[in-house]
Write a protein that holds these residues in place. Structure first.
Motif, short mmCIF file in Angstrom:
data_model
loop_
_atom_site.label_atom_id
_atom_site.label_comp_id
_atom_site.label_asym_id
_atom_site.label_seq_id
_atom_site.Cartn_x
_atom_site.Cartn_y
_atom_site.Cartn_z
N VAL A 175 0.76 -1.23 0.00
CA VAL A 175 -0.06 0.26 0.21
C VAL A 175 0.89 1.17 -0.11
O VAL A 175 1.95 1.44 0.78
CB VAL A 175 -0.80 0.10 1.27
CG1 VAL A 175 -1.62 1.26 1.29
CG2 VAL A 175 -1.97 -1.18 1.21
N ASP A 176 0.57 2.18 -0.81
CA ASP A 176 1.17 3.45 -0.78
C ASP A 176 0.76 4.30 0.32
O ASP A 176 -0.46 4.55 0.55
CB ASP A 176 0.96 4.25 -2.09
CG ASP A 176 1.65 5.56 -2.37
OD1 ASP A 176 2.44 5.99 -1.65
OD2 ASP A 176 1.21 6.58 -2.92
N PHE A 177 1.64 4.31 1.51
CA PHE A 177 1.24 4.98 2.56
C PHE A 177 2.13 6.14 2.85
O PHE A 177 3.35 6.16 3.01
CB PHE A 177 1.97 3.91 3.85
CG PHE A 177 1.22 4.02 5.06
CD1 PHE A 177 0.62 5.16 5.61
CD2 PHE A 177 0.89 3.01 5.87
CE1 PHE A 177 -0.01 5.27 6.89
CE2 PHE A 177 0.31 2.86 7.12
CZ PHE A 177 -0.08 4.38 7.58
N ARG A 178 1.24 7.28 2.81
CA ARG A 178 1.89 8.53 3.17
C ARG A 178 1.22 9.32 4.38
O ARG A 178 0.29 9.09 4.67
CB ARG A 178 1.79 9.49 1.94
CG ARG A 178 2.31 8.99 0.55
CD ARG A 178 2.25 10.14 -0.62
NE ARG A 178 1.01 9.96 -1.18
CZ ARG A 178 0.47 11.13 -1.71
NH1 ARG A 178 1.00 12.18 -1.94
NH2 ARG A 178 -0.82 10.88 -2.45
N VAL A 179 2.47 9.83 5.03
CA VAL A 179 1.85 10.53 6.16
C VAL A 179 2.55 12.02 6.32
O VAL A 179 3.82 11.98 6.10
CB VAL A 179 2.63 9.71 7.60
CG1 VAL A 179 2.04 10.49 8.94
CG2 VAL A 179 1.93 8.31 7.52
N ALA A 198 10.03 2.97 10.48
CA ALA A 198 8.81 2.81 9.63
C ALA A 198 9.29 3.49 8.14
O ALA A 198 8.61 2.89 7.04
CB ALA A 198 7.60 3.89 10.10
N VAL A 199 10.00 4.52 8.21
CA VAL A 199 10.47 4.95 6.79
C VAL A 199 11.32 3.81 6.00
O VAL A 199 11.11 3.77 5.05
CB VAL A 199 11.24 6.26 7.14
CG1 VAL A 199 12.02 6.62 5.77
CG2 VAL A 199 10.40 7.36 7.63
N ARG A 200 12.16 3.20 6.85
CA ARG A 200 12.99 2.25 6.26
C ARG A 200 12.10 1.08 5.68
O ARG A 200 12.28 0.41 4.75
CB ARG A 200 14.03 1.61 7.09
CG ARG A 200 15.08 2.65 7.40
CD ARG A 200 16.15 1.91 8.45
NE ARG A 200 17.26 2.90 8.55
CZ ARG A 200 18.26 2.64 9.41
NH1 ARG A 200 17.91 1.71 10.54
NH2 ARG A 200 19.33 3.14 9.52
N ALA A 201 10.81 0.81 6.07
CA ALA A 201 9.78 -0.08 5.64
C ALA A 201 9.18 0.22 4.88
O ALA A 201 8.51 -0.68 3.83
CB ALA A 201 9.04 -0.65 6.91
N GLY A 202 9.21 1.60 4.43
CA GLY A 202 8.50 2.00 3.10
C GLY A 202 7.59 3.14 3.43
O GLY A 202 6.84 3.82 2.38
N LEU A 203 7.40 3.82 4.62
CA LEU A 203 6.37 4.73 4.95
C LEU A 203 7.04 6.09 4.59
O LEU A 203 8.34 6.46 4.69
CB LEU A 203 6.21 4.85 6.36
CG LEU A 203 5.26 5.99 6.89
CD1 LEU A 203 3.85 5.56 6.84
CD2 LEU A 203 5.54 6.30 8.39
N ASP A 204 6.22 6.84 3.73
CA ASP A 204 6.76 8.29 3.23
C ASP A 204 6.42 9.16 4.22
O ASP A 204 5.02 9.39 4.42
CB ASP A 204 6.11 8.44 1.76
CG ASP A 204 6.86 7.69 0.81
OD1 ASP A 204 7.88 7.43 0.96
OD2 ASP A 204 5.99 7.31 -0.22
N LEU A 205 7.20 9.71 4.90
CA LEU A 205 7.02 10.99 6.05
C LEU A 205 7.47 12.10 5.62
O LEU A 205 8.55 12.23 5.31
CB LEU A 205 7.45 10.48 7.31
CG LEU A 205 7.41 11.47 8.55
CD1 LEU A 205 5.77 11.23 9.09
CD2 LEU A 205 8.22 10.86 9.55
#
Length: 341
Positions: A175-179, A198-205
């Motif tokens: 899932v494209d996850f942006r925060v 979380a960022v290393r796992a793919g979360l865009d913050l």
């Protein structure tokens, strides 16, 4: 793991025990799994009835090792090849899932057609800690394509530790996850390690100076926005919005804030290590830089990272040196131009 194929935990234990040997008796399986012999016998016979296990030997020749009066040897069991026994189960489950998806699409479309004629179908009020938390997790676990989140203030109905599992599940599904997080949210919590992982796992913050509200948007079809009732003594509550002009406005609001918010860590979700030439910041220096650009003071950054104030100041000095002697005000510009962020 094999529960997804219809095996209970005790059945899986027996099944895996047979995986490691060509054939075994119920007594062998009981000893290997720690299950009572009678229970192991019942389990293995049930697996035989389901076609997952076959009987290798029903009985030995009379008198073997004990004369004419000796009884039959205990039955020995072997696995039916998984490609033969389990493949039909997988096909049935795929067909059932396909039917469920079709039924879901029909029901959702019918509901949407009915709800479009009533305001109650577009806006739903959820009251109470358990109900708010339940709907929050539904939105995160149900997302298939995209999650858009605003983080503001302290969590009320859904504690931070309860969100980690749903975040990880969404990221594993692709899932494209942006925060976008408000600066006071990051500054008031010791979030550095959690954010980095979380960022290393793919979360865009990204970080914003302030945000107008908390929210989560799932697949641009559903959104939840908390209602601020706790200050007046009321229970935590939220509104859940379905596809409508109001939901579209929230998505536009997110995209606008996202466009002007500052990335917190390096592109691609990874904090890159310093190359051998030493011309790029180290992972530790980038952590300091992220907090610096978020407006966190040196002393606060030292506290969040568990470092001394002198260590933080030393890393800031090296960052400015790598930026060609840039001032702190110029550091963010150089970091963006050099691809550090």
């Amino acid at each position: 793991m094999l529960e997804a194929l219809g095996l209970a935990s005790h059945e899986e234990a027996v099944y895996r025990a047979l995986l490691s040997r060509p054939a075994a008796t119920a007594q062998d399986l009981a000893g290997q799994t720690g299950i009572d012999r009678a229970a192991a016998e019942r389990i293995v016979r049930d697996l035989v009835g389901r076609g997952l296990v076959a009987v290798a030997t029903e009985a030995a020749a009379p008198g073997a090792g004990g004369g004419p009066e000796a009884g039959p040897a205990p039955a020995r069991y072997r696995l039916t090849p998984p490609s033969v026994a389990l493949a039909p189960v997988l096909v049935r489950q795929r067909n059932a899932l396909s039917q469920a998806e079709t039924a879901y699409a029909q029901v959702a479309e019918q509901y949407r057609g009915t709800a479009m004629h009533t305001a109650a179908g577009l806006v739903e009020v959820v009251v109470g800690v358990e109900q708010v938390a339940h709907r929050f997790h539904q939105l995160q676990h149900g997302a298939q394509r995209e999650l858009l989140v605003f983080l503001v203030g302290a969590p009320v109905a859904v504690p931070r530790e309860e969100t980690d599992g749903s975040e990880g599940s969404a990221l594993r599904r692709g899932v494209d996850f942006r925060v976008v997080a408000a600066r006071e949210y990051l500054g008031s919590h010791d979030m550095v390690r959690e954010v980095r992982e979380a960022v290393r796992a793919g979360l865009d913050l990204r970080m914003a100076e302030s945000l107008p509200l908390k929210m989560v948007v799932s697949d641009r079809e559903r959104a939840m926005v908390p209602l601020d009732t706790t200050d007046s003594g009321g229970e935590p509550s939220a509104i859940v919005l379905h596809r409508s002009g109001l939901l579209t406005a929230l998505v536009h609001l997110f995209e606008r804030e996202w466009a002007i918010a500052r990335p917190m860590f390096t592109a691609g979700g990874e904090v890159r290590e310093e190359p051998e030439d030493g011309l790029r910041p180290t992972a530790e220096e980038l952590e300091v830089l992220a907090l610096l650009l978020a407006g966190v003071s040196d002393r606060r950054a030292a506290a969040q990272l568990g470092l001394s104030i002198r260590t933080v100041e030393r890393r800031v000095r090296r960052l400015t040196e790598l930026a060609g002697g840039a001032s702190r005000l110029q550091l963010g510009y150089h970091a963006a131009r050099a691809g550090w962020l």
